[in-house]
Write a protein that holds these residues in place. Sequence first.
Motif, PDB file in Angstrom:
ATOM      1  N   ASN A  96      -8.098   1.789   9.297  1.00  0.00           N
ATOM      2  CA  ASN A  96      -7.368   2.134  10.518  1.00  0.00           C
ATOM      3  C   ASN A  96      -8.289   2.123  11.731  1.00  0.00           C
ATOM      4  O   ASN A  96      -9.506   2.276  11.598  1.00  0.00           O
ATOM      5  N   PRO A  97      -7.714   1.976  12.924  1.00  0.00           N
ATOM      6  CA  PRO A  97      -8.547   2.030  14.132  1.00  0.00           C
ATOM      7  C   PRO A  97      -9.122   3.435  14.334  1.00  0.00           C
ATOM      8  O   PRO A  97      -8.613   4.407  13.771  1.00  0.00           O
ATOM      9  N   SER A  98     -10.174   3.528  15.151  1.00  0.00           N
ATOM     10  CA  SER A  98     -10.693   4.848  15.517  1.00  0.00           C
ATOM     11  C   SER A  98      -9.673   5.534  16.418  1.00  0.00           C
ATOM     12  O   SER A  98      -8.862   4.867  17.072  1.00  0.00           O
ATOM     13  N   HIS A  99      -9.748   6.850  16.458  1.00  0.00           N
ATOM     14  CA  HIS A  99      -8.708   7.601  17.181  1.00  0.00           C
ATOM     15  C   HIS A  99      -8.637   7.250  18.669  1.00  0.00           C
ATOM     16  O   HIS A  99      -7.591   7.294  19.288  1.00  0.00           O
ATOM     17  N   TYR A 100      -9.789   6.848  19.255  1.00  0.00           N
ATOM     18  CA  TYR A 100      -9.785   6.570  20.706  1.00  0.00           C
ATOM     19  C   TYR A 100      -9.351   5.131  21.038  1.00  0.00           C
ATOM     20  O   TYR A 100      -9.311   4.741  22.194  1.00  0.00           O
ATOM     21  N   THR A 101      -9.024   4.322  20.044  1.00  0.00           N
ATOM     22  CA  THR A 101      -8.740   2.902  20.293  1.00  0.00           C
ATOM     23  C   THR A 101      -7.388   2.691  20.976  1.00  0.00           C
ATOM     24  O   THR A 101      -6.379   3.275  20.565  1.00  0.00           O
ATOM     25  N   TRP A 102      -7.419   1.858  22.009  1.00  0.00           N
ATOM     26  CA  TRP A 102      -6.164   1.416  22.630  1.00  0.00           C
ATOM     27  C   TRP A 102      -5.821   0.070  22.031  1.00  0.00           C
ATOM     28  O   TRP A 102      -6.663  -0.818  21.967  1.00  0.00           O
ATOM     29  N   ILE A 103      -4.586  -0.077  21.602  1.00  0.00           N
ATOM     30  CA  ILE A 103      -4.195  -1.308  20.903  1.00  0.00           C
ATOM     31  C   ILE A 103      -3.224  -2.096  21.780  1.00  0.00           C
ATOM     32  O   ILE A 103      -2.188  -1.566  22.208  1.00  0.00           O
ATOM     33  N   GLU A 104      -3.608  -3.339  22.039  1.00  0.00           N
ATOM     34  CA  GLU A 104      -2.752  -4.226  22.837  1.00  0.00           C
ATOM     35  C   GLU A 104      -3.150  -5.660  22.536  1.00  0.00           C
ATOM     36  O   GLU A 104      -4.237  -5.908  21.990  1.00  0.00           O
ATOM     37  N   PHE A 126      -0.277   7.616  18.733  1.00  0.00           N
ATOM     38  CA  PHE A 126       0.707   6.937  17.899  1.00  0.00           C
ATOM     39  C   PHE A 126       0.760   7.547  16.500  1.00  0.00           C
ATOM     40  O   PHE A 126       1.830   7.851  15.985  1.00  0.00           O
ATOM     41  N   SER A 127      -0.411   7.752  15.883  1.00  0.00           N
ATOM     42  CA  SER A 127      -0.370   8.206  14.495  1.00  0.00           C
ATOM     43  C   SER A 127       0.056   9.663  14.396  1.00  0.00           C
ATOM     44  O   SER A 127       0.748  10.046  13.460  1.00  0.00           O
ATOM     45  N   ILE A 128      -0.314  10.490  15.373  1.00  0.00           N
ATOM     46  CA  ILE A 128       0.116  11.897  15.302  1.00  0.00           C
ATOM     47  C   ILE A 128       1.625  11.991  15.518  1.00  0.00           C
ATOM     48  O   ILE A 128       2.335  12.628  14.740  1.00  0.00           O
ATOM     49  N   ILE A 129       2.130  11.294  16.526  1.00  0.00           N
ATOM     50  CA  ILE A 129       3.574  11.374  16.797  1.00  0.00           C
ATOM     51  C   ILE A 129       4.340  10.809  15.610  1.00  0.00           C
ATOM     52  O   ILE A 129       5.293  11.382  15.115  1.00  0.00           O
ATOM     53  N   GLY A 130       3.872   9.657  15.100  1.00  0.00           N
ATOM     54  CA  GLY A 130       4.531   9.028  13.951  1.00  0.00           C
ATOM     55  C   GLY A 130       4.668  10.006  12.805  1.00  0.00           C
ATOM     56  O   GLY A 130       5.725  10.183  12.242  1.00  0.00           O
ATOM     57  N   ARG A 131       3.574  10.694  12.488  1.00  0.00           N
ATOM     58  CA  ARG A 131       3.594  11.600  11.336  1.00  0.00           C
ATOM     59  C   ARG A 131       4.575  12.743  11.533  1.00  0.00           C
ATOM     60  O   ARG A 131       5.330  13.090  10.661  1.00  0.00           O
ATOM     61  N   THR A 132       4.570  13.324  12.747  1.00  0.00           N
ATOM     62  CA  THR A 132       5.438  14.495  12.938  1.00  0.00           C
ATOM     63  C   THR A 132       6.905  14.081  12.884  1.00  0.00           C
ATOM     64  O   THR A 132       7.716  14.764  12.282  1.00  0.00           O
ATOM     65  N   VAL A 133       7.220  12.926  13.507  1.00  0.00           N
ATOM     66  CA  VAL A 133       8.625  12.551  13.551  1.00  0.00           C
ATOM     67  C   VAL A 133       9.119  12.148  12.169  1.00  0.00           C
ATOM     68  O   VAL A 133      10.136  12.609  11.709  1.00  0.00           O
ATOM     69  N   ILE A 134       8.326  11.323  11.478  1.00  0.00           N
ATOM     70  CA  ILE A 134       8.791  10.807  10.192  1.00  0.00           C
ATOM     71  C   ILE A 134       8.866  11.927   9.155  1.00  0.00           C
ATOM     72  O   ILE A 134       9.745  11.962   8.334  1.00  0.00           O
TER      73      ILE A 134
END
Length: 171
Positions: A96-104, A126-134
């Motif tokens: 996975n990318p490092s936590h500070y990575t911006w992906i575009e 992205f990964s924190i929001i994804g986890r909480t919602v899912i």
Amino acid sequence: MNWFFKDQTIPQPALGVGRHKDAGRLTILVQDDIGGLEVKRRTDGEWNRVGPTPDAYNINVGDTIQVWSNDEYESVEHRVVVNSERERFSIPFFLNPSHYTWIEPLEELVNEKKPAKYKAYNWECFSIIGRTVISRSAMMKTFKFIISRLETNQFFVFPYYVFFKCTCHVI
Ligand SMILES: O=C(O)CCC(=O)C(=O)O
Ligand SMILES: [Fe+2]
């Protein structure tokens, strides 16, 4: 490590991991000789078995590479069908990318003919929001599952990682 226990009470075919795409960069996966991993073929939408191939790793392109490559590479949709006769183990390594990575999409792959197909997003958010919602309903199912195992003394090694994977995938 993922553990797919055999359960003859579940109507077959049953899914051990529901359809999803891996969000990171690459996934390097070892599965045992039971098999069950399936990928969705883009051309006709059919699910196809992958292996098991002895001494081989499966390498999955994740969503991050799809975005970086502006769709030159595609993150494959996959799922796992469980076997009611035998338990199965698999070991995915998520790169996975490092936590500070911006992906575009990478600048080199964006031009007038092929504009950026994705907006930039930060991996950590992205990964924190994804986890909480899912996870919300999945979390309840996982707790119920753990309690039922405890009640019937069927509880052996249940590492945090298995717990985490269940909450992410059982939707
Ligand atoms: O167990 C497998 O073969 C795949 C598991 C998987 O897709 C995952 O952990 O993301
Ligand atoms: Fe996966």
